[in-house]
Design a protein around this motif. Structure first.
Motif, PDB file in Angstrom:
ATOM      1  N   GLN A 144      15.497   3.424  -9.293  1.00 44.69           N
ATOM      2  CA  GLN A 144      15.759   3.795  -8.122  1.00 44.69           C
ATOM      3  C   GLN A 144      14.859   3.297  -7.143  1.00 44.69           C
ATOM      4  N   THR A 145      14.616   2.202  -6.797  1.00 40.20           N
ATOM      5  CA  THR A 145      13.514   1.862  -5.999  1.00 40.20           C
ATOM      6  C   THR A 145      13.590   1.734  -4.288  1.00 40.20           C
ATOM      7  N   ASP A 146      15.104   1.847  -4.096  1.00 37.82           N
ATOM      8  CA  ASP A 146      15.149   2.000  -2.513  1.00 37.82           C
ATOM      9  C   ASP A 146      14.819   0.808  -1.875  1.00 37.82           C
ATOM     10  N   GLY A 147      14.896  -0.340  -2.291  1.00 33.26           N
ATOM     11  CA  GLY A 147      14.298  -1.454  -1.608  1.00 33.26           C
ATOM     12  C   GLY A 147      12.811  -1.613  -1.639  1.00 33.26           C
ATOM     13  N   ARG A 197       7.896   7.270  -1.179  1.00 28.29           N
ATOM     14  CA  ARG A 197       8.674   6.045  -0.802  1.00 28.29           C
ATOM     15  C   ARG A 197       9.936   5.696  -1.520  1.00 28.29           C
ATOM     16  N   SER A 198       9.947   6.235  -2.956  1.00 27.18           N
ATOM     17  CA  SER A 198      11.176   6.070  -3.456  1.00 27.18           C
ATOM     18  C   SER A 198      11.350   7.074  -4.742  1.00 27.18           C
TER      19      SER A 198
END
Lengths: 124, 210
Positions: free
Chosen positions: B60-63, B139-140
């Motif tokens: 789950q790096t959220d972009g 960040r993520s």
């Protein structure tokens, strides 16, 4: 130190001294180095079928943890190590439940989750 | 002496003669070490929860940046080498304590401490570089899980270093009293356990990054 008492379990990490103990630690260190280097090699190699790499990494890690338990903690399955070994077995059981249980439940929830756009529509 | 001889315990033929009910309590060093062993296992259960969180959130790096862009394998290999070698020197420290050898105790404690400091320096440099590059824990979800897991291990190493320094002060002022020896042996168990957790960290977090 007191003389070895055979009527009680031995302490974890104890029971080895002198040159025998040094040989034990050196053996464990050697095994650990080989397994660590093998892990770093396996992560980058293309000579292994790619989907099998995570399994290989897991096997090497579990092997190295076993080396640490045997050669650094001196845990065995011997008769004067029963309590230590049973505690370890229970610890491994709980760790397995937590890690694999969480992964199984979360991947199941993820697979069954309603698509995000449908969810947004329902909330209007 | 052959390796097999060195690795097998000497036999204890009379161990089954006294019934358990008549043996009385185990000596203090054994009770203390067993209690500390139970604490270590519960500490590893704590880490297992953080590992589970990381395994669930690692994608789950959220972009934002993913593992392979952030991690440096060479750094990780050096960190692993430091921690592994310090675990070995910690074993030699244990043997020096058993032999009541003060000079060797100080020497191996100093080597163990120095390797722990080098490990922490590499880890903190990596954290600083990541935060400066916009890949901080906020960040993520992936980075939150990463900093929690690896940071908790780093915190344990920091506590271990403080403990080791305290124990050397106690050896200097109190000598090898039974109390001090028990604490030192608990420290060595703690240090070996940190190495076991690190095996999980470098395998799952660094080598398993994709």
């Amino acid at each position: 130190m007191a003389a070895p008492d055979s009527s009680h379990d031995k302490a974890p990490g104890g029971g080895q001294r002198g040159s025998r103990g040094a040989l034990m630690y050196a053996t464990g260190f050697l095994f650990a180095i080989v397994l660590t280097l093998a892990s770093f090699w396996a992560a980058d190699t293309h000579s292994v079928w790619q989907p099998g790499v995570p399994v290989l990494l897991a096997a090497l890690a579990i092997g190295q943890m076993g080396v640490h338990v045997v050669f650094f903690f001196h845990i065995s399955t011997g008769p004067n190590d029963t309590n230590n070994f049973l505690a370890l077995a229970f610890g491994i059981f709980v760790v397995g439940l937590v890690v694999f249980g969480s992964m199984l439940i979360m991947s199941n929830l993820n697979a069954n989750m309603m698509p995000m756009d449908r969810l947004m529509e329902m909330q209007r | 002496m052959s390796l097999v001889d060195a690795l097998t315990e000497p036999g204890t033929p009379d161990s089954g003669d006294t019934p358990i009910s008549e043996r009385g309590p185990a000596p203090l060093p054994i009770v203390v070490a067993f209690g500390f062993w139970l604490f270590l296992l519960s500490d590893i259960v704590l880490f297992s929860a953080l590992f589970a969180a990381y395994a669930v959130l690692s994608g789950q790096t959220d972009g934002g940046p993913a593992g392979p862009q952030l991690f440096n394998r060479t750094n990780v290999l050096i960190e692993t080498g430091c921690l592994l070698t310090s675990s070995f020197t910690c074993g030699l420290l244990t043997l020096s304590i058993e032999a009541r050898n003060r000079l060797a105790t100080y020497l191996w404690a100093a080597v163990t401490f120095a390797l722990g400091v080098v490990f922490l320096a590499f880890e903190l440099t990596e954290f600083g570089r990541m935060v400066a590059g916009g890949a901080g824990p906020t960040r993520s979800a992936f980075l939150s899980a990463f900093f929690t897991l690896v940071g908790t291990h780093g915190l344990h190493v920091t506590v271990g270093l403080a403990w080791l320094a305290t124990m050397m002060a106690q050896v200097a002022t109190l000598g090898f009293r039974p109390m001090v020896v028990r604490r030192l042996l608990c420290f060595s168990l703690f240090w070996h356990a940190l190495d076991i957790v690190w095996i999980g960290v470098f395998t799952i977090v660094y080598l398993g990054a994709h």
